[in-house]
Design a protein around this motif. Structure first.
Motif, PDB file in Angstrom:
ATOM      1  N   LYS A 192       1.111  12.509 -19.170  1.00 12.35           N
ATOM      2  CA  LYS A 192       1.290  13.248 -18.237  1.00 12.35           C
ATOM      3  C   LYS A 192       2.220  14.474 -18.565  1.00 12.35           C
ATOM      4  N   ALA A 193       3.233  14.523 -19.019  1.00 10.27           N
ATOM      5  CA  ALA A 193       4.311  15.174 -19.093  1.00 10.27           C
ATOM      6  C   ALA A 193       3.745  16.166 -20.209  1.00 10.27           C
ATOM      7  N   ARG A 194       3.069  15.614 -21.490  1.00  9.00           N
ATOM      8  CA  ARG A 194       2.704  16.600 -22.586  1.00  9.00           C
ATOM      9  C   ARG A 194       1.776  17.572 -21.986  1.00  9.00           C
ATOM     10  N   ALA A 195       0.671  17.134 -21.140  1.00  8.05           N
ATOM     11  CA  ALA A 195      -0.123  17.797 -20.446  1.00  8.05           C
ATOM     12  C   ALA A 195       0.484  19.003 -19.676  1.00  8.05           C
ATOM     13  N   GLN A 211      20.259  19.035 -21.521  1.00  2.00           N
ATOM     14  CA  GLN A 211      20.147  18.030 -20.565  1.00  2.00           C
ATOM     15  C   GLN A 211      18.849  16.948 -20.646  1.00  2.00           C
ATOM     16  N   TYR A 212      19.246  15.785 -20.425  1.00  2.62           N
ATOM     17  CA  TYR A 212      18.197  14.926 -20.705  1.00  2.62           C
ATOM     18  C   TYR A 212      17.488  14.302 -19.343  1.00  2.62           C
ATOM     19  N   LEU A 213      16.295  14.628 -19.055  1.00  3.53           N
ATOM     20  CA  LEU A 213      15.529  14.379 -17.859  1.00  3.53           C
ATOM     21  C   LEU A 213      14.671  13.474 -18.113  1.00  3.53           C
ATOM     22  N   GLN A 214      14.668  12.374 -16.994  1.00  2.00           N
ATOM     23  CA  GLN A 214      13.828  11.126 -17.102  1.00  2.00           C
ATOM     24  C   GLN A 214      13.121  11.125 -15.904  1.00  2.00           C
ATOM     25  N   ASP A 215      11.794  10.417 -16.018  1.00  2.00           N
ATOM     26  CA  ASP A 215      10.775  10.367 -14.826  1.00  2.00           C
ATOM     27  C   ASP A 215      10.084  11.630 -14.804  1.00  2.00           C
ATOM     28  N   THR A 216       8.704  11.600 -14.837  1.00  3.74           N
ATOM     29  CA  THR A 216       7.995  12.852 -15.263  1.00  3.74           C
ATOM     30  C   THR A 216       7.930  13.747 -13.690  1.00  3.74           C
ATOM     31  N   SER A 217       8.073  13.017 -12.628  1.00  2.00           N
ATOM     32  CA  SER A 217       8.277  13.774 -11.402  1.00  2.00           C
ATOM     33  C   SER A 217       9.477  14.651 -11.485  1.00  2.00           C
ATOM     34  N   VAL A 218      10.267  13.971 -11.856  1.00  2.00           N
ATOM     35  CA  VAL A 218      11.799  15.063 -11.870  1.00  2.00           C
ATOM     36  C   VAL A 218      11.758  16.150 -13.067  1.00  2.00           C
ATOM     37  N   PHE A 244      -2.567  12.824  -4.960  1.00  2.10           N
ATOM     38  CA  PHE A 244      -3.286  12.624  -6.096  1.00  2.10           C
ATOM     39  C   PHE A 244      -1.919  12.061  -6.892  1.00  2.10           C
ATOM     40  N   GLU A 245      -0.899  12.927  -6.750  1.00  2.00           N
ATOM     41  CA  GLU A 245       0.552  12.319  -7.780  1.00  2.00           C
ATOM     42  C   GLU A 245       0.698  10.869  -7.492  1.00  2.00           C
ATOM     43  N   ILE A 246       1.039  10.510  -6.277  1.00  2.00           N
ATOM     44  CA  ILE A 246       1.298   9.340  -6.079  1.00  2.00           C
ATOM     45  C   ILE A 246      -0.039   8.026  -6.485  1.00  2.00           C
ATOM     46  N   TRP A 247      -1.041   8.545  -6.150  1.00  2.00           N
ATOM     47  CA  TRP A 247      -2.231   7.489  -6.368  1.00  2.00           C
ATOM     48  C   TRP A 247      -2.617   7.524  -7.722  1.00  2.00           C
ATOM     49  N   ALA A 248      -2.346   8.559  -8.623  1.00  2.00           N
ATOM     50  CA  ALA A 248      -2.468   8.446  -9.939  1.00  2.00           C
ATOM     51  C   ALA A 248      -1.446   7.791 -10.812  1.00  2.00           C
ATOM     52  N   ASP A 249      -0.169   8.001 -10.353  1.00  2.00           N
ATOM     53  CA  ASP A 249       0.747   7.707 -11.059  1.00  2.00           C
ATOM     54  C   ASP A 249       0.898   5.994 -10.706  1.00  2.00           C
ATOM     55  N   GLU A 250       0.847   5.743  -9.748  1.00  2.00           N
ATOM     56  CA  GLU A 250       1.166   4.261  -9.175  1.00  2.00           C
ATOM     57  C   GLU A 250      -0.197   3.211  -8.954  1.00  2.00           C
ATOM     58  N   TRP A 251      -1.265   4.111  -8.472  1.00  2.00           N
ATOM     59  CA  TRP A 251      -2.337   3.207  -8.186  1.00  2.00           C
ATOM     60  C   TRP A 251      -3.141   2.981  -9.391  1.00  2.00           C
ATOM     61  N   LEU A 252      -3.439   4.237  -9.872  1.00  2.00           N
ATOM     62  CA  LEU A 252      -4.262   3.879 -10.991  1.00  2.00           C
ATOM     63  C   LEU A 252      -3.598   3.307 -12.402  1.00  2.00           C
ATOM     64  N   GLY A 310      -1.654  17.321  -9.171  1.00  2.00           N
ATOM     65  CA  GLY A 310      -2.444  16.239  -9.221  1.00  2.00           C
ATOM     66  C   GLY A 310      -3.209  16.027 -10.594  1.00  2.00           C
ATOM     67  N   ASP A 311      -3.589  17.116 -11.265  1.00  2.00           N
ATOM     68  CA  ASP A 311      -4.316  16.978 -12.483  1.00  2.00           C
ATOM     69  C   ASP A 311      -3.343  16.252 -13.465  1.00  2.00           C
ATOM     70  N   PHE A 312      -2.062  16.742 -13.621  1.00  2.00           N
ATOM     71  CA  PHE A 312      -1.153  16.201 -14.563  1.00  2.00           C
ATOM     72  C   PHE A 312      -1.073  14.793 -14.461  1.00  2.00           C
ATOM     73  N   CYS A 313      -0.986  14.259 -13.064  1.00  2.00           N
ATOM     74  CA  CYS A 313      -0.715  12.846 -12.878  1.00  2.00           C
ATOM     75  C   CYS A 313      -1.822  12.013 -13.274  1.00  2.00           C
ATOM     76  N   LEU A 314      -3.237  12.609 -13.031  1.00  2.00           N
ATOM     77  CA  LEU A 314      -4.187  11.848 -13.473  1.00  2.00           C
ATOM     78  C   LEU A 314      -4.306  11.687 -14.964  1.00  2.00           C
ATOM     79  N   MET A 315      -3.592  12.624 -15.700  1.00  2.00           N
ATOM     80  CA  MET A 315      -3.767  12.641 -17.224  1.00  2.00           C
ATOM     81  C   MET A 315      -3.122  11.358 -17.730  1.00  2.00           C
ATOM     82  N   GLY A 316      -2.230  10.710 -16.944  1.00  2.00           N
ATOM     83  CA  GLY A 316      -1.322   9.819 -17.635  1.00  2.00           C
ATOM     84  C   GLY A 316      -2.253   8.359 -17.798  1.00  2.00           C
TER      85      GLY A 316
END
Length: 365
Positions: A18-21, A62-69, A97-105, A197-203
């Motif tokens: 997700k982050a790379r895309a 700075q180090y960022l963790q979590d793709t939404s952040v 699509f963010e929450i659906w792709a990240d958590e349900w898919l 939403g597209d980036f989240c689906l990529m995960g």
């Protein structure tokens, strides 16, 4: 000081995909560093306090963790060419699509990886974390031990022999079916430009479901347009167009959105309720655990049990904030759309005890 970012992750990591895309499409200069055991010990854990990838190091250190952040931070730093729509319907759909792709898919992503014939490929992938320079047979031996720990997480997600047929039917005949139909006529979810939403689906769709051999065969066979979309999402040579005019939501997304509300939303509502109860019973505990028991869920009409994950509430708050932050005119537009999706009542959910992320830990706000 370098103007480059550094992405710490692995090719087989769902959220790294997700982050790379996102970084590729945002045209952000970055180097990618494979997260070996040494990288975990010397960089990721000391800098973030957790053992999760991806982690993004900014040019300022700075180090960022979590793709939404990560995405939120980059959107603020580089506000030109935003990938978060500003119109009400497209913005809300992108967050759904963010929450659906990240958590349900995550469910089919984990099921197809660990319950299908992806070995010794997966063992080699995990073996690279510990012994990236060792011979293949050594990496496979070590990788199998590490992989077995990850496989143990599968039942926690509700993936059991009784739910597996329903998961496969949902993924192959609903998710892939409608996404393939959609990407036949649209380059991205909302037109000719990718959105959040597209980036989240990529995960899940890339890192697990296309790269892994068994599920990759399934996708290539029944969803070639999804494969082409993944290739576009991973390419730095694609010129983007615009999102659909008039805040339009393609009809091809409607069945997916309707099922989000009918099947995934009850889990989210239950999560909010269980988190509220847990907080009342544990008012002095600062950091919220990753799981707080189990609750019922249903997929394809088959019932099961899965872990209650407070992180889901944090992600849900983003969706509800998007809806509740709309002005009166925008909200009336959203409500008309939500009625068609079976989601208007769902959006009225009130969260009493909000969850926040502080130092990469979940706490009550």
């Amino acid at each position: 000081m370098s103007n480059k970012y550094t992405l710490y992750g692995t090719p087989f990591s769902l959220y790294t995909g997700k982050a790379r895309a996102y970084l590729i499409n945002k045209n952000i200069p970055f180097d990618e560093v494979f997260s070996s055991l040494d990288v975990y010990k010397n960089i990721i854990v000391p800098q973030t306090g957790v053992r999760f990838v991806p982690v993004l190091k900014t040019p300022e250190g700075q180090y960022l963790q979590d793709t939404s952040v990560i995405i939120d931070s980059i959107e603020k730093r580089h506000s030109d060419n935003s990938f978060i729509p500003s119109t009400p319907k497209q913005q809300l759909v992108s967050h759904l699509f963010e929450i659906w792709a990240d958590e349900w898919l995550l469910i089919p992503a984990m099921h197809y990886r660990w319950n299908k014939d992806n070995f010794p490929f997966i063992h080699q992938e995990f073996g690279r974390i510990v012994m990236p320079k060792m011979p293949a047979f050594v990496r496979g031996f070590i990788g199998k031990k590490i992989a077995n720990k990850f496989k143990g997480f599968v039942p926690v997600l509700g993936i059991t022999p009784s739910t597996m047929p329903a998961i496969e039917d949902w993924y192959e005949n609903h998710v892939l079916h409608y996404l393939d139909l959609h990407f036949l006529s649209h380059d991205y979810l909302l037109g000719a430009k990718p959105s959040l939403g597209d980036f989240c689906l990529m995960g899940p769709l890339y890192a697990h479901l296309l790269r892994d051999p068994a599920s990759g065969k399934v996708m290539k066979n029944i969803a070639p347009n999804v494969v082409k979309w993944i290739e576009r999402m991973n390419s730095s040579k694609i010129e983007h167009g615009q999102w659909l005019s008039d805040d339009d939501i393609p009809d091809t997304l409607v069945p997916l959105l309707q099922r989000i509300f009918s099947e995934f939303w009850p889990v989210l509502e239950s999560t909010v309720e269980k988190c509220h109860q847990w907080h009342k019973q544990n008012p002095t505990i600062k950091n919220i655990p990753r799981t707080i028991g189990e609750h019922d869920f249903s997929i394809g009409g088959i019932k099961g049990q899965r872990a209650i994950m407070p992180f889901h509430q944090w992600k849900l708050q983003r969706v509800l904030d998007c809806y509740n932050g709309a002005d009166a005119d925008s909200k009336s537009i959203l409500d008309a759309m939500l009625i068609n999706l079976g989601g208007k009542e769902a959006m009225q959910l009130n969260i009493v005890n909000r969850i926040a992320r502080v130092n990469n830990q979940l706490v009550y706000a």
